[in-house]
Write a protein that holds these residues in place. Sequence first.
Motif, PDB file in Angstrom:
ATOM      1  N   ASP A 131      47.574  42.078  44.399  1.00 35.46           N
ATOM      2  CA  ASP A 131      46.873  41.227  45.370  1.00 35.46           C
ATOM      3  C   ASP A 131      45.534  40.735  44.807  1.00 35.46           C
ATOM      4  OD1 ASP A 131      48.931  41.534  47.108  1.00 35.46           O
ATOM      5  OD2 ASP A 131      47.943  42.999  48.408  1.00 35.46           O
ATOM      6  N   ALA A 132      44.879  41.599  44.020  1.00 38.42           N
ATOM      7  CA  ALA A 132      43.583  41.204  43.443  1.00 38.42           C
ATOM      8  C   ALA A 132      43.771  40.041  42.466  1.00 38.42           C
ATOM      9  CB  ALA A 132      42.929  42.392  42.737  1.00 38.42           C
ATOM     10  N   GLU A 143      39.246  34.407  38.819  1.00 43.26           N
ATOM     11  CA  GLU A 143      38.842  33.109  39.382  1.00 43.26           C
ATOM     12  C   GLU A 143      38.027  32.301  38.371  1.00 43.26           C
ATOM     13  OE1 GLU A 143      36.284  33.213  42.848  1.00 43.26           O
ATOM     14  OE2 GLU A 143      36.073  31.029  42.796  1.00 43.26           O
ATOM     15  N   ALA A 148      44.586  36.915  44.488  1.00 40.65           N
ATOM     16  CA  ALA A 148      43.394  36.409  45.195  1.00 40.65           C
ATOM     17  C   ALA A 148      42.537  35.556  44.258  1.00 40.65           C
ATOM     18  CB  ALA A 148      42.577  37.575  45.751  1.00 40.65           C
ATOM     19  N   ASP A 160      37.593  43.894  43.249  1.00 38.52           N
ATOM     20  CA  ASP A 160      36.828  42.678  43.589  1.00 38.52           C
ATOM     21  C   ASP A 160      36.337  41.983  42.310  1.00 38.52           C
ATOM     22  OD1 ASP A 160      37.214  43.143  46.225  1.00 38.52           O
ATOM     23  OD2 ASP A 160      35.200  43.926  46.642  1.00 38.52           O
ATOM     24  N   SER A 163      51.230  34.156  42.281  1.00 38.90           N
ATOM     25  CA  SER A 163      51.499  34.664  43.631  1.00 38.90           C
ATOM     26  C   SER A 163      52.705  35.601  43.622  1.00 38.90           C
ATOM     27  CB  SER A 163      51.772  33.501  44.582  1.00 38.90           C
ATOM     28  OG  SER A 163      50.695  32.621  44.577  1.00 38.90           O
ATOM     29  N   ALA A 202      44.235  32.296  43.950  1.00 37.73           N
ATOM     30  CA  ALA A 202      44.106  31.553  45.216  1.00 37.73           C
ATOM     31  C   ALA A 202      42.703  30.957  45.335  1.00 37.73           C
ATOM     32  CB  ALA A 202      44.407  32.472  46.401  1.00 37.73           C
ATOM     33  N   ASP A 203      41.688  31.736  44.903  1.00 42.06           N
ATOM     34  CA  ASP A 203      40.302  31.257  45.014  1.00 42.06           C
ATOM     35  C   ASP A 203      40.074  30.015  44.143  1.00 42.06           C
ATOM     36  OD1 ASP A 203      39.714  33.218  46.792  1.00 42.06           O
ATOM     37  OD2 ASP A 203      38.709  34.547  45.342  1.00 42.06           O
ATOM     38  N   THR A 244      39.203  40.184  40.720  1.00 42.99           N
ATOM     39  CA  THR A 244      39.463  38.897  41.394  1.00 42.99           C
ATOM     40  C   THR A 244      38.482  37.830  40.888  1.00 42.99           C
ATOM     41  OG1 THR A 244      40.332  39.977  43.354  1.00 42.99           O
ATOM     42  CG2 THR A 244      39.518  37.745  43.655  1.00 42.99           C
TER      43      THR A 244
END
Length: 212
Positions: A41-42, A15, A45, A8, A117, A48-49, A11
Amino acid sequence: MRGTDTLDALTAAIEHGRRDEAVALMRAAVAAGEPPRKMLDALAAGMADVGRRFSNEQAFIPEVLTAARAMKRSMAVLEPVLVDAGIRPEFTAVIGTVQGDLHDIGKNLVAMMWKGSNYAVVDLGTNVSPETFIEAAGDYGADVIGLSSLMTTTLPAMQRTVRALRCAGLKARIIVGGAPVTSSFARRIGADGYAKDAAAVVRETRRLMPAG
Ligand code: B1M
């Protein structure tokens, strides 16, 4: 830190473009033996954020570029782990700015979002002829081809490129975008998809290729 906390935090570091922190967290996650897919994936993400905030005009180009740099450096730590685990890029994307057009800032952002991605991206640069798109799409086995145009005067080149790609019988999906491009223009020239910005391009690719 627990594994999920580390991911987390990773991520969030991506970001907000905190590059050194992201790399340190990535190294910690690798050392802790986190599953490679979860680490990937982290990273995605985080991109993506920031992409979502960019679409909503809550973040601006410099923030997206800083996040992309943090993503790129962290990805370099993760890449050998992905190779060992046999995780390959999901799709291959070929991208370029159409013939006669030298603008590349938006196109580069789109390429970065795709990379974030887990797509392999072949960037052909600017002023790309239809023949070069066709050759590269064939050589690299493209799943998706991205065309960017920033000027009304190069929209005809975008149309010619789509037509040439269709005539060449390539199976790749074609996504178009750029400031003067609209969804109705995209439909009219026979593109499969349209995205208004770099974050939307990832959503559009997933819509066209749901496995992605
Ligand atoms: Co030029 N330029 N420019 N320019 N330039 C524009 C585009 C223009 C609108 C300025 C104006 O007159 N108001 C105008 C075009 C007018 C028209 O439509 N006919 C214009 C012009 C006329 C020109 C020249 C002809 C000027 C001259 O020499 N007389 C010349 C053309 C050269 C050529 O291409 N042959 C020229 C040159 C240049 C510079 C070299 C100085 C520089 C480009 C630097 C570079 O790209 N490396 C430049 C710039 C910077 C601009 C503006 C100011 C900014 C473009 C930009 O980078 N935006 C622009 C005016 C403006 O937009 N305010 C302008 C930031 C970027 C992140 O946004 O590229 O829109 P954008 O990308 C977005 C979306 O469009 C989308 O996602 C991105 C991120 O959200 N997107 C996609 C883009 N590609 C996508 C692909 C997708 C999906 C989404 O799927 C594959």
